[in-house]
Design a protein around this motif. Structure first.
Motif, PDB file in Angstrom:
ATOM      1  N   ASP A  88       0.830  -1.197   0.000  1.00  0.00           N
ATOM      2  CA  ASP A  88       0.000   0.000   0.000  1.00  0.00           C
ATOM      3  C   ASP A  88       0.858   1.238   0.000  1.00  0.00           C
ATOM      4  O   ASP A  88       0.614   2.199  -0.714  1.00  0.00           O
ATOM      5  CB  ASP A  88      -0.838   0.039   1.285  1.00  0.00           C
ATOM      6  N   SER A 141       2.499   1.879  -3.321  1.00  0.00           N
ATOM      7  CA  SER A 141       1.630   2.436  -4.345  1.00  0.00           C
ATOM      8  C   SER A 141       1.204   3.850  -3.978  1.00  0.00           C
ATOM      9  O   SER A 141       0.921   4.668  -4.838  1.00  0.00           O
ATOM     10  CB  SER A 141       0.416   1.543  -4.569  1.00  0.00           C
ATOM     11  N   PHE A 142       1.217   4.136  -2.689  1.00  0.00           N
ATOM     12  CA  PHE A 142       0.867   5.482  -2.265  1.00  0.00           C
ATOM     13  C   PHE A 142       1.976   6.464  -2.621  1.00  0.00           C
ATOM     14  O   PHE A 142       1.737   7.557  -3.113  1.00  0.00           O
ATOM     15  CB  PHE A 142       0.617   5.485  -0.754  1.00  0.00           C
ATOM     16  N   THR A 162       1.103   0.640  -9.360  1.00  0.00           N
ATOM     17  CA  THR A 162      -0.243   0.461  -8.833  1.00  0.00           C
ATOM     18  C   THR A 162      -0.201  -0.552  -7.707  1.00  0.00           C
ATOM     19  O   THR A 162       0.761  -1.301  -7.528  1.00  0.00           O
ATOM     20  CB  THR A 162      -1.204  -0.044  -9.913  1.00  0.00           C
ATOM     21  N   ARG A 163      -1.281  -0.548  -6.981  1.00  0.00           N
ATOM     22  CA  ARG A 163      -1.334  -1.381  -5.813  1.00  0.00           C
ATOM     23  C   ARG A 163      -1.202  -2.864  -6.161  1.00  0.00           C
ATOM     24  O   ARG A 163      -0.787  -3.683  -5.353  1.00  0.00           O
ATOM     25  CB  ARG A 163      -2.654  -1.134  -5.089  1.00  0.00           C
ATOM     26  N   GLU A 164      -1.551  -3.229  -7.371  1.00  0.00           N
ATOM     27  CA  GLU A 164      -1.487  -4.628  -7.788  1.00  0.00           C
ATOM     28  C   GLU A 164      -0.067  -5.177  -7.760  1.00  0.00           C
ATOM     29  O   GLU A 164       0.131  -6.375  -7.876  1.00  0.00           O
ATOM     30  CB  GLU A 164      -2.104  -4.810  -9.173  1.00  0.00           C
ATOM     31  N   MET A 165       0.904  -4.283  -7.605  1.00  0.00           N
ATOM     32  CA  MET A 165       2.280  -4.737  -7.446  1.00  0.00           C
ATOM     33  C   MET A 165       2.368  -5.728  -6.289  1.00  0.00           C
ATOM     34  O   MET A 165       3.170  -6.657  -6.311  1.00  0.00           O
ATOM     35  CB  MET A 165       3.168  -3.524  -7.172  1.00  0.00           C
ATOM     36  N   LEU A 188       0.256  -7.970  -5.588  1.00  0.00           N
ATOM     37  CA  LEU A 188      -0.093  -9.298  -6.104  1.00  0.00           C
ATOM     38  C   LEU A 188       1.114  -9.921  -6.795  1.00  0.00           C
ATOM     39  O   LEU A 188       1.346 -11.123  -6.695  1.00  0.00           O
ATOM     40  CB  LEU A 188      -1.252  -9.200  -7.087  1.00  0.00           C
TER      41      LEU A 188
END
Ligand SMILES: Nc1ncnc2c1ncn2[C@@H]1O[C@H](COP(=O)(O)OP(=O)(O)OP(=O)(O)O)[C@@H](O)[C@H]1O
Ligand SMILES: Nc1ncnc2c1ncn2[C@@H]1O[C@H](COP(=O)(O)OP(=O)(O)OP(=O)(O)O)[C@@H](O)[C@H]1O
Ligand SMILES: [Mg+2]
Ligand SMILES: [Mg+2]
Lengths: 323, 519, 367, 310
Positions: free
Chosen positions: C321, C324-325, C331-334, C336
């Protein structure tokens, strides 16, 4: 809309919804028949959808898109093979890992490349597989019964649809009529038998997972550039798991796989169709019921009709001769 | 090469015995991790002979053979075939040099037909269609020449083990084997089947083929081999001409000490009826009647043996009595109580112990540590538990006592059960079932795949149990074992008890009954 | 010579090799980051800083870990009985209904410590109930549990949305969610625990359910390795035939294992529903059920391992988080991606470095 | 005044070509005009949303704009923690002195596109494809239905929802399938209110040479000649105004309910769809607009009683 029209409409919807399932379930068939469980079907489908959409967008060619989809999915198969065949890792973990990885990387790369939040740009018609109108479809359309069936169900699909139905007998033929198929089925039941016959278990299994990769490449491509016109994040939406269910349902046999996929497609189509309709005696049923219907029916079918499905005996177990 | 050999005309005969070695092993060494399975093995097998190899469980026999067959790779050493050094890089290479092997655990695909199994790896083309007809023809020829009849279209899983083994031999012959290795082939065969196998082996030898035979049964070694080698703890300790050795000498070489080969037992003193089976009918998983209207009694202080060829309903009978399989009809009584609806847990409470036929799948959980297996099925007993919890201290102490009493090696209750040899695994089961002091004991194949030392021990324990007044039902496909232990012998054929005999009945008589010919 | 059975000391087996695996996973993740044009090292330091650099970060990490401990235990209990429960996601969802109903019913009248035990039971019961049918179908009809549990995830989602949209929603409100629970329906934060270590919890929703998760882990350990029932489950898990021989009833054991598994998954709901948002929302589970599979597998299905891998995944979630912030390009999907790679290298490829390790170790010993 | 703007999207993601993208466009416009950079974040779940909002606030960002009703309680909490920071929430109402709540009368905009749909339909059958079945989407559907009925009393309206999970906003394949279904049943204008799923709806309508209606952003350009119109919801304005008002010290808290009258919602007509809008359709559209503004046409809001008048 009379009943026949409804039938035709639901039927053609069934076919559209079944195609990715058929490719994917056949992919699972090759892999699992060779003793390699493949929970990663979902990820492979998604990955190939992404690759196909990217390449089709960049080159404007649907066929190059298909090629890219296949290459991507085969590459993922090789990763799965490397983990589960060469390194004897847990096949379910490997599959789950691939699913996570693909779910993320498609969005990360898509976002970085196209700046559309993981979506790929909309494709022009040439970059997609367009519906093929079979000869005489328009002429015969007016003929009762046969006409709509031919014009709306049999004709008017894209080439991948026809290939999916071709893949079924082809898979059957490969599995049951060729040397490769015999060995593949054997290695999923008793790899020891294959090994002592002087055949490399690893290479055989690698080829099997590559077959799975190729087929998944078709299903992903279908999703992204035949059924839709772009890649959208998570667009496989659990179809890989449904395909696995179909595979179990069909007891790991090619022709039943096709029927199982058609059945799942039909349940889905029916659920779509029934939404918001008045059901006699009950009235309008909450949408959620219809959305859950295919899943409920799957459970009922599994519980009532097929009994115990016995997977290939060596499935999921890495082959080791030296413990 | 394999192709070429396969089409060598049948009439091609070599002089029966020459002095050319078919196989020479020089300094073969193999380790599995910490286990030194083969230590600097030298062995010469003469062409056109039957060469026996004996040794206790875990002596390294199977490993050595697997190395010859290219299934494992030696860490060092050399293999020569017909005098030429060869590198057997995989089984394909072994097959190409004319080596065939029938593995201890069959290497067959259960849901394939006989024909498919035989063709596997030698399909003769990328498409099956072409190979199938020529394979059929070749199969027919092999069947005729060697008396190896088997229906090519039968599914393996539906064949009795004896026939499955034939398929294994056919597989090797189909690939043109000149040297045939058989790893414990008779463990699963009836005397008649074993005799038939030996006949085939002799035919093979007379045609100039070389046979290497691994077995635990000294009688077989004496009956059929020309030469015999003995292995102990990974080493090749001796090689003898069979005609110049004795059973006693071999046994001693194997175990490293003198062993008692005959069971000593006194007269039985049968008491009241303990176990009683009345008109029992049992079906198998497919719904086929496997036990058909069978009745008999077992009294306290006697051993009733059930002889029969494997697959004639003995397994289902045992499972029904043990509560694992629901009888279709009929009644079973234990000490006067009906037990045909009781489950195995209840039966144990009632004093019925069960040594199952298959230790790997039933008697033991191979992944568990030894102490866990030492209470399997009895884990709910008050002595082993406190409320919902297991009393691990008590269990481990108890396991250690059994290990000592039964000389289970290595004496480590925390070792994974898979890492014990077959004989020691069997002792774990026997100890568990006997030490609960049951009133009745049902036993299936107590010594299958177990070496001589352990057999002797297990047999002694069974006799002791009888002398303590237990009712014992014994099922075995080893006729010798049945005759040595039983006080009465029932013969089963096709689900029926076809007759009762005393242990002094001749092997011939029993053999005929087992084949369903005499009653 | 094969290296598979060469024993290695524990510090290599359980220390060095997993670290090496993690390292490779992060290396490849770093490559992806680099591919996008950001600095991998900066991303890594953000990850660690975000997850562990402040009391609040740690609080969030442990908050996520709490959910993963529950779902990881749920998956593990089933696996020990030989059942692959992919349904933790749906069971947790329904568990949320159970605990929300309890909170809605009691929060007016009693303090949280009275509500909590009842909510634990409610969440557990509802989670177990959602596992009941798949368990029954497996036990009695032999229907494949993997598939029925996947189906029940979908059915559960449909049911919950229906309930939230049509039944539990606050009239006139847009969001399909229940009303906010009062104090009596909220689990207190564990600020005091953080204070003990000299850290400040801040706004992180790290709450009492973490302690419940630890207690659950202890009981799972006790169950699996110390009870008769656990013994029976493990027997069934590795050998059905041996279980039949030993008189272990198949149907009953399967049912109990699945009900326990479902109950553990259901209890996960305590953490987000009563511990964080104080109301029941659509999709509050957010994939924690699936993460539980990875957590359980990585933790070798052992409660202690599960706690550690749950914390690792908590770090990935919170740190991801943060990345990505701070790096809008990523993106937050990183998360994953990293998660997938960690599962791949630490799970499926766990033995990749073993042969090399064995060789190195033997040379080391010889020298 | 000092402005350090931040924007938190809904879970659909920044580039959904729809709701969130509209917000993004508003922020971009502000950036272009003022040269002031802004920060944004796309949370995928509840906890992250709250965390992001709080992060922005604690780092001195002002204003912090959160689009989507999903952040209602997050804003409630964080706004109390940072009384000096200005917040804007879109699509929900938060009653705090430092929060501006912007809500839209989607039923009015939907009513407008409904009239166009009713007139454009040759079959007398129109369709609606929603994302997840939540009240907000019902509100769209209900307004649409009323609009279509206002011009064609016997019009038949098919309606489908895509799914039961958040994935329903991102499932263009099913969206397309539902559209095909409605087309098979005779629908020739289909309104999508389903986030990215709507892209599948628009695509399928275009593939089958039928008309579609986009939502939130102006989606007319996606398939010129096939997208009849778009129900634009000016989330961009909410964001743009939020940023500029803080910059110009004009920020006011309280509820802004934007309807047709406030230009908060509208039916988009531009070069891409001009050819599809006949003069009489344009006239009907204008009439409806005027009626709504004047209050002579009252569009029922589904969320007031969770029901839609038939
Ligand atoms: N695949 C393997 N991996 C590891 N160790 C093995 C393996 N196979 C055999 N061993 C070890 O090698 C030793 C020799 O085993 P092997 O199977 O050759 O014995 P054997 O003489 O055939 O015994 P048996 O009479 O029981 O068949 C065993 O004690 C065992 O410890
Ligand atoms: N994982 C292992 N590690 C080390 N040794 C093993 C392992 N598994 C089996 N063994 C050993 O390998 C030897 C041969 O194993 P195998 O499975 O052939 O048993 P067996 O003694 O032949 O029994 P059976 O005849 O009943 O099969 C046994 O002596 C056993 O101790
Ligand atoms: Mg052996
Ligand atoms: Mg043996």
């Amino acid at each position: 809309m009379d009943y026949y029209d409804i039938f035709i409409s639901v039927l053609s919807s069934t076919i559209r919804l079944s195609i990715p399932l058929i490719f994917t379930a056949l992919a699972g068939l090759f892999s699992e028949r060779a003793g390699i469980f493949d929970i990663g079907l979902e990820g492979k489908m998604l990955g190939s959808a992404f690759a196909a959409a990217c390449v089709a967008y960049l080159t404007g060619s649907a066929w190059l898109g298909l090629g890219a989809g296949i290459i991507c999915s085969v590459a993922l198969s090789l990763v799965h093979g490397f983990a589960s065949i060469t390194n004897r890792g847990n096949q379910i973990i490997s599959g789950v890992a691939i699913n996570f990885f693909i779910a993320g990387i498609t969005i990360v790369l898509g976002g970085a490349w196209f700046g559309q939040g993981g979506r790929t740009p909309q494709l022009l018609p040439d970059a997609r597989f367009a519906p093929i109108v079979l000869p005489g479809a328009d002429a015969i359309r007016g003929v009762p019964v046969i006409g709509p069936l031919y014009a709306n169900v049999i004709s008017g699909n894209n080439i991948l649809t026809y290939l999916a139905f071709l893949a079924v007998p082809l898979s059957w033929w490969i599995l049951y009529r060729t040397r490769f198929g015999l060995r593949l089925r054997a290695v999923g039941e008793n790899p020891g038998a294959v090994d002592t016959a002087g055949i490399s278990v690893s290479w055989l299994r690698y080829r099997a997972v590559m077959c799975a990769g190729i087929l998944c490449g078709f299903s992903g491509t279908y999703l992204a550039i035949a059924q839709s016109a772009a890649f959208i994040k998570d667009m496989s939406a659990g179809k890989g798991y449904i395909a696995l269910a179909a595979l179990v349902f069909a007891k790991w046999k090619p022709v039943p796989v096709m029927f199982a996929c058609l059945l799942f497609g039909f349940l889905d189509a029916l659920a779509n169709f029934m939404q918001g309709k008045q059901v006699p005696l009950i009235g309008e049923v909450p949408v959620q019921i219809f959305q859950a219907l295919p899943y409920i029916l799957t459970c009922i079918l599994l519980a009532g009709f097929i009994g115990v499905a016995i997977p290939p005996k060596a499935g999921g177990v890495p082959y080791t001769k030296e413990r | 090469m394999a192709e070429l050999l396969r089409h060598t005309p049948f009439s091609y005969l070599e002089p029966a015995v020459t002095d050319t070695p078919a196989i020479e092993l020089v300094g073969i060494d193999k380790k599995f991790g910490a286990v030194h399975a083969n230590k600097d093995i030298n062995l010469t097998v003469t062409k056109g002979t039957i060469h026996g190899i004996i040794g206790e469980n875990g002596a390294g026999k199977s490993t050595l053979m697997s190395i010859i067959y290219g299934f494992y790779h030696a860490d060092s050493g050399e293999i020569r075939v017909n005098g030429n050094p060869v590198t057997v890089k995989d089984s394909q290479a072994a097959i190409a040099t004319g080596i065939g092997m029938v593995h201890q655990h069959f290497m067959l695909v259960d849901n394939f037909t006989v024909l498919e199994n035989i063709m596997l790896g030698a399909e003769g083309g990328a498409l099956l269609a072409k190979g199938v007809s020529s394979a059929r023809a070749e199969l027919r020829r092999l069947e005729k020449d060697y008396g190896l009849e088997v229906n090519p279209d039968a599914l393996i899983e539906e064949l009795p083990v004896g026939l499955q083994q034939r398929v294994e031999i056919l597989k090797a012959m189909y690939r043109g084997a000149e040297i045939l290795i058989l790893d414990e082939p008779t463990g699963v065969l009836t005397p008649a089947e074993a005799d038939h196998l030996f006949k085939i082996l002799r035919v093979l030898r007379d045609q100039g083929k070389t046979v290497i035979l691994i077995t635990h049964k000294l009688r077989e070694i004496m009956a059929i081999t020309d030469t015999v080698s003995v292995m102990r703890r990974g080493e090749m300790v001796a090689t003898r001409k069979t005609s110049e050795t004795t059973v006693e000498e071999l046994a001693e070489l194997m175990v490293g000490r003198r062993v008692l080969l005959r069971v000593q037992k006194g007269e039985a003193n049968p008491g009241k009826v303990i176990l009683s089976v009345r008109s029992l009918t049992v079906k198998d998983n497919r719904g086929v009647i496997m036990v058909d209207n069978v009745s008999f009694d077992v009294r306290a202080g006697e051993i009733v043996g059930i002889a029969g060829v494997a697959g004639n309903g003995q397994s289902e009978l045992l499972e029904a009595i043990a509560g694992i399989r629901k009888p279709h009809s009929g009644e079973i009584f234990l000490d006067g109580q009906t037990i045909d609806k009781a489950d195995p847990a209840r039966l144990r409470e009632l004093g019925l112990a069960h040594i199952p036929e298959d230790r790997h799948h039933m008697g033991l959980v191979l992944k568990f540590e030894e102490y866990e297996n030492s209470v399997l099925g009895y884990h709910r007993n008050p002595g082993y538990s406190k409320g919902p919890l297991l009393d691990l201290d008590a269990i481990r102490k108890d396991a250690m006592e059994k290990i000592e009493k039964y000389d289970i090696r290595p004496p480590n209750p925390r070792l994974k059960t898979a890492n014990f040899s077959g004989g020691n695994q069997q002792k774990i089961v026997v100890a568990r079932e006997i030490e609960r002091d049951p009133t009745a004991l049902i036993i299936g194949q107590p010594t299958r795949g177990v070496d001589i030392g352990a057999i002797e021990f297990i047999h002694r324990r069974i006799i002791e149990m009888r002398d303590q007044g237990k009712a014992i039902l014994l099922v075995s496909v080893e006729l010798d074992e049945i005759r040595a232990l039983s006080d009465r012998i029932l013969v089963m054929f096709a689900g029926h008890v076809v007759g009762e005999k005393t242990p002094d009945a001749g092997e011939q008589t029993l053999g005929l009954m087992m084949a369903g010919i005499a009653a | 010579m094969s290296t598979a059975s060469v024993p290695l000391p524990n510090w290599i087996n359980y220390g060095l090799i997993p670290l090496l695996n993690l390292f490779v996973a992060f290396l490849i993740s770093g490559f992806v980051v680099w591919l996008i044009g950001e600095s991998p090292l900066a991303a890594l330091s953000l990850l660690i800083d975000g997850a562990l650099g402040s009391g609040e970060g740690i609080g969030f990490t442990l908050y996520y870990a709490t959910s993963f401990i529950f779902t990881g235990l749920s998956v593990a209990v089933a696996i020990h009985a030989g059942l692959f429960n992919i349904g933790s996601e749906g069971q947790a969802y329904l568990g949320g209904l159970g605990c929300a109903l309890v909170a809605l019913a009691l929060d007016h009248y009693v303090p949280w410590y009275v509500t909590m035990p009842v909510a634990v039971v409610g969440a557990g019961l509802f989670g177990a109930a959602w596992a009941f049918i798949p368990a029954f179908l497996q036990a009695k009809r032999g229907s494949h549990i993997v598939i029925t549990t996947i189906m029940f995830n979908y059915i559960g989602a449909a049911l919950m949305v229906y309930l939230l949209v049509h039944v539990l929603i606050v009239p006139g409100k847009m969001a399909p969610e229940t009303r906010t629970f009062l104090e009596g329906g909220q689990l207190p934060k564990l600020g005091w625990l953080m204070n003990l270590f000299g850290a400040k919890l801040g706004a992180a929703p790290f709450n009492v359910s973490f302690l419940i998760a630890l207690i659950a882990a202890y009981f799972v350990w006790l169950l699996i390795w110390r009870t008769k029932l656990g013994f029976e489950m493990r027997t069934l898990g590795v050998s059905q035939s041996a279980a039949a021989y030993a008189g272990i009833p198949y149907a009953r054991t399967v049912m109990i294992a699945m009900l326990l598994s479902g109950a553990l998954a259901g209890m996960m709901a305590l953490n987000p529903v009563m511990g964080s948002s104080a109301r029941l929302q659509v999709e509050f589970v957010g994939g924690a059920g699936f993460v539980g599979i990875a957590v359980s597998l990585m933790g070798r299905n052992h409660p202690v391992g599960i706690i550690f891998s749950a914390i690792l995944f908590g770090i990935l979630y919170q740190g991801g988080d943060w990345i990505s912030f701070e790096m809008p390009n990523i993106t937050r999907e990183m998360i994953l991606v990293i998660q997938g790679l960690v599962i791949l290298f630490a799970g499926a490829l766990e033995y990749m470095f073993r042969p090399a390790m064995v060789r190195a170790y033997q040379q080391f010993k010889a020298a | 005044a000092d402005v350090k703007p931040a924007l938190v999207y809904g879970t659909g993601g920044k580039f959904d070509k729809s709701f969130n993208e509209a917000a993004y466009n508003g922020a971009e416009k502000f950036k272009k005009e003022t040269g002031i950079a802004y920060r944004d974040f796309e949370p995928t779940g509840d906890t992250q949303g709250e965390q992001a909002i709080r992060n922005f606030a604690s780092r001195g960002f002002n204003p912090v704009i959160a689009v989507s009703f999903a952040w209602t309680s997050a804003i409630e909490k964080v706004a109390a923690e940072f009384p000096d920071t200005k917040f804007v929430i879109v699509d929900a109402v938060v009653d705090k002195p430092n929060v501006r709540s912007v809500v839209y009368k989607e039923e009015e905009g939907s009513f407008l596109v409904g009239t166009l749909a009713g007139l454009a339909s040759k079959t007398g059958k129109v369709g609606f494809v929603g994302g997840m079945d939540i009240p907000l989407i019902r509100k769209f559907e209900c307004g649409y239905e009323q609009g279509a009925r206002s011009v064609k009393a016997d019009v038949e309206v098919f309606q489908n929802m895509t799914g039961t999970t958040g994935a329903a906003w991102n499932d263009p394949v099913r969206g397309g399938e539902l559209t095909k279904n409605q087309i098979d049943q005779g629908a020739d204008v289909i309104y999508a209110a389903a986030g990215a799923t709507g892209l599948g709806v628009l695509q399928t309508a275009a593939d089958n040479k039928k008309l579609s209606i986009g939502v939130d952003s102006n989606q007319n350009h996606l398939h010129p000649g096939s997208v009849l119109t778009s129900m634009v919801k000016r989330v961009d304005l909410a964001v743009y105004n939020g940023f500029s008002d803080v910059k110009g010290d004009k920020f006011t808290a309280g509820v802004q309910a934007l309807g047709v009258k406030e230009d908060g919602v509208a039916a988009a007509v531009d070069d891409n769809n001009k050819a599809l809008i006949t003069p009489e359709m344009q006239a009907a559209l204008d009439k409806a607009r005027e009626g709504i503004i004047a209050g002579t046409i009252k569009v029922h809001d589904y969320t007031t009683d969770n029901a839609c008048p038939k």
